[in-house]
Design a protein around this motif. Structure first.
Motif: not given
Length: 109
Positions: A4-16, A19-24
């Motif tokens: 549940r928590w690895t899926t939650w992370y992959a779906r919700h927090l990881a994409p953002a 993106t911040a890591v790539v952009e910044r």
């Protein structure tokens, strides 16, 4: 709970966080211009979802109660985000958890 928590992370927090890591962090290293709109959108999502993780960690040493792959998976993203100047300090349970994670010998290796 680990799934549940690895899926939650992959779906919700990881994409953002990604993106911040790539952009910044990465785009400037590549000589490319960061996209401020993408950064703003990513930070809004980080601010939306990090409180969920912070609440989950209240009263727990590890995300699921016992150390698991969920801690490693989420921890990698938190560390990458910190390298991209995401400030996690406003989330006291996330900060305490990440400090515990960083003290593990396997994390230091």
């Amino acid at each position: 709970d680990t799934l549940r928590w690895t899926t939650w992370y992959a779906r919700h927090l990881a994409p953002a966080t990604t993106t911040a890591v790539v952009e910044r962090l990465l785009k400037p290293m590549w000589g490319a211009q960061p996209d401020a709109r993408l950064i703003d959108d990513a930070m809004k999502e980080i601010e939306r979802y990090t409180p969920v993780l912070d609440q989950q960690l209240a009263g727990r040493d590890w995300v699921t109660g016992a150390f698991s792959i969920a801690d490693i998976s989420i921890g990698v993203g938190i560390e990458a985000g910190a390298a991209a100047n995401i400030d996690w300090s406003g989330y006291k349970h996330v900060t305490a958890w990440f400090n515990r994670l960083r003290e593990r010998p396997s994390w230091k290796a």
